[in-house]
Write a protein that holds these residues in place. Structure first.
Motif, PDB file in Angstrom:
ATOM      1  N   ASP A 167      32.588  34.269  13.953  1.00  0.00           N
ATOM      2  CA  ASP A 167      31.737  34.615  15.086  1.00  0.00           C
ATOM      3  C   ASP A 167      31.638  36.126  15.230  1.00  0.00           C
ATOM      4  O   ASP A 167      32.633  36.864  15.080  1.00  0.00           O
ATOM      5  CB  ASP A 167      32.294  34.005  16.375  1.00  0.00           C
ATOM      6  CG  ASP A 167      32.230  32.484  16.362  1.00  0.00           C
ATOM      7  OD1 ASP A 167      31.484  31.942  15.531  1.00  0.00           O
ATOM      8  OD2 ASP A 167      32.941  31.853  17.174  1.00  0.00           O
ATOM      9  N   THR A 183      35.297  25.519  20.462  1.00  0.00           N
ATOM     10  CA  THR A 183      33.983  25.575  19.802  1.00  0.00           C
ATOM     11  C   THR A 183      33.820  24.440  18.808  1.00  0.00           C
ATOM     12  O   THR A 183      32.783  23.772  18.759  1.00  0.00           O
ATOM     13  CB  THR A 183      33.804  26.922  19.090  1.00  0.00           C
ATOM     14  OG1 THR A 183      33.906  27.992  20.042  1.00  0.00           O
ATOM     15  CG2 THR A 183      32.445  27.004  18.420  1.00  0.00           C
ATOM     16  N   THR A 190      36.687  31.057  19.961  1.00  0.00           N
ATOM     17  CA  THR A 190      35.833  31.609  18.898  1.00  0.00           C
ATOM     18  C   THR A 190      36.518  31.439  17.553  1.00  0.00           C
ATOM     19  O   THR A 190      37.745  31.303  17.459  1.00  0.00           O
ATOM     20  CB  THR A 190      35.544  33.106  19.126  1.00  0.00           C
ATOM     21  OG1 THR A 190      36.788  33.818  19.309  1.00  0.00           O
ATOM     22  CG2 THR A 190      34.680  33.318  20.345  1.00  0.00           C
ATOM     23  N   ASP A 235      24.186  33.918  18.094  1.00  0.00           N
ATOM     24  CA  ASP A 235      25.317  34.844  18.177  1.00  0.00           C
ATOM     25  C   ASP A 235      26.037  34.784  19.521  1.00  0.00           C
ATOM     26  O   ASP A 235      27.066  35.444  19.701  1.00  0.00           O
ATOM     27  CB  ASP A 235      24.846  36.287  17.926  1.00  0.00           C
ATOM     28  CG  ASP A 235      24.299  36.468  16.515  1.00  0.00           C
ATOM     29  OD1 ASP A 235      24.758  35.746  15.616  1.00  0.00           O
ATOM     30  OD2 ASP A 235      23.420  37.327  16.322  1.00  0.00           O
ATOM     31  N   PRO A 237      28.573  33.652  22.155  1.00  0.00           N
ATOM     32  CA  PRO A 237      29.857  32.959  21.996  1.00  0.00           C
ATOM     33  C   PRO A 237      29.802  31.536  22.524  1.00  0.00           C
ATOM     34  O   PRO A 237      29.179  31.262  23.553  1.00  0.00           O
ATOM     35  CB  PRO A 237      30.835  33.828  22.817  1.00  0.00           C
ATOM     36  CG  PRO A 237      30.185  35.174  22.883  1.00  0.00           C
ATOM     37  CD  PRO A 237      28.706  34.913  22.901  1.00  0.00           C
TER      38      PRO A 237
END
Length: 429
Positions: free
Chosen positions: A59, A128, A55, A257, A259
């Motif tokens: 985030d 990510t 993350t 939203d 993850p």
């Protein structure tokens, strides 16, 4: 006059055995990657720990980092790869198909071990960011691959994907700049792709010119034409002609939203969402509608399609045009979503990689999309490795997307069969 009837003795039964076809491509490719793992992980061992970051600070939901021991992880990964390779050899020995999921699993395990080895003791590996860049870089590849699937399912080899992408990029940049609307730019890109496809369809279907030659010539023609117009027109007044508005980012509430998945899939611009829709529509249309049945019939057995009243050449012509529209939309991503302006030869061979994705995906829209994502991942991996300070030489990282393309098509694709009439002009008798 009497004729003797042949009698087959009971002691000599006729036995019909099913021919076994074994493909050793995937097992051999697996073995090569196991050898690479042994050379990297044991010939150049790295110790310490590797950190995987899931993350970012922006985030809303934070996930903890994954910290692993580098050497132990690479040892375990090598063992797993060796087991999967043995499974692939066994399946090939039994003349059974090596599943695509086995290939995907092998690739994921190898990549986890490689990232652990490359990121040892350095900055954390941003998972990510790696996936987000993969999706972004895969957009033109996916659109190009979908266009290739549509065209080749109808029996026309589409080597001109590169030209369709480049034409879409050029026209979308100029049109969006003049109108101030990215939506008009997207439509113009589709029209540009259709125009390139018209030429491909006319020469290959109407005048029976070799489809590969026409595609190569079109790529050269579009490259030369756009480079000339860029130098003589766009570069003379870039603010007026080559400064298109960027595609706005539209995050989807709640989903964005989640993850990892949220930022990667649901915090994108409209062209990524159009890509999701296009993947489903092409898959559903090909295998669940009358249009898809007609398209596949003219690509597999045009004579049979003709006997039931299907106009083979007309069906091919319009579907090649549709393929060009899809690929042209992918070209718009370069100028409206990625770079923000047109430049010479900015597609940089992405059309040929999209064509490789079509072959790797065995002319299936879902599998071709997965292949395009693989090539996009390989392209973004070089950026991530450079960011975290990996010991991998930069020259190798630049070659990485093309090395993956060669291995995928030549090694991992296994036995594949193109549509039976792909590349073959139809002459009505």
């Amino acid at each position: 006059m009497s004729t003797a009837t042949p009698v087959i003795p009971d002691s000599s039964p006729i036995v019909l055995e099913k021919a076994q076809i074994r493909s050793w491509k995937a097992p051999i490719a697996f073995g090569i990657f196991v050898l690479i793992s042994l050379i990297l992980f044991f010939g150049f061992p790295r110790h310490g720990t590797s950190t995987f970051k899931f993350t970012e600070t922006t985030d809303k939901v934070a996930l903890p980092n994954l910290v692993v021991d580098t050497f132990s992880t690479t040892v375990i990964v090598t063992i797993i790869l060796a087991i999967l390779t043995a499974v692939a050899f066994y399946l090939s020995w039994q003349a059974r198909k090596v599943s695509l999921w086995l290939v995907i699993g092998f690739a994921l395990v190898f990549m986890f071990g490689f990232l652990a080895w490359a990121g040892s003791g350095e900055l954390p590996v941003p998972i990510t960011g790696l996936l987000l860049g993969t999706v972004s870089l895969s957009v033109p590849l996916v659109f190009g691959a979908l266009g290739g699937v549509i065209s080749e399912r109808g029996g026309v080899v589409n080597v001109a994907i590169e030209g369709q992408l480049l034409a879409g990029a050029f026209v979308s940049a100029m049109t969006a700049t003049l109108t101030g609307s990215w939506a008009v730019g997207l439509i113009a890109a589709m029209v540009a792709g259709v125009l390139v496809s018209f030429v491909l369809a006319a020469f290959s279907i109407k005048y029976l010119v070799d489809q590969v030659i026409v595609g190569v010539v079109l790529n050269v023609l579009v490259t030369g034409l756009t480079s000339f117009l860029y130098s003589k027109v766009l570069a003379q007044d870039a603010a007026l002609l080559n400064h298109p508005p960027r595609l706005p980012e539209w995050p989807i509430p709640v989903l964005s939203d989640i993850p990892i998945i949220g930022p990667v899939l649901f915090q994108q611009s409209i062209i990524e969402y159009l890509m999701y829709i296009a993947i489903f529509v092409v898959w559903f249309g090909l295998f669940r509608t009358r249009w898809g049945l007609r398209l596949r019939s003219v690509g597999e057995h045009p004579e049979a399609a003709d006997t039931v009243g299907i106009n083979v050449n007309s069906t091919r012509f319009w579907n090649v045009s549709l393929a060009g529209a899809v690929a042209g939309l992918g070209g718009a991503y370069f100028t409206l979503g990625s770079v923000g302006a047109f430049s010479k030869e900015m597609t940089a061979g992405q059309g040929f990689i999209a064509l490789a994705a079509v072959i790797f995906g065995r002319w299936d829209p879902i599998k071709a999309t997965l292949a395009a994502l693989l090539f996009g991942f390989a392209t973004n991996l070089q950026n991530v490795l450079g960011t975290i300070g990996s010991p991998v030489p930069s020259e190798f990282m630049l070659m990485l997307p093309y090395i993956v393309t060669i291995f995928a098509v030549a090694g991992l694709v296994g036995l594949s069969r193109a549509p039976a009439a792909d590349g073959k002009p139809y002459i009505k008798s």
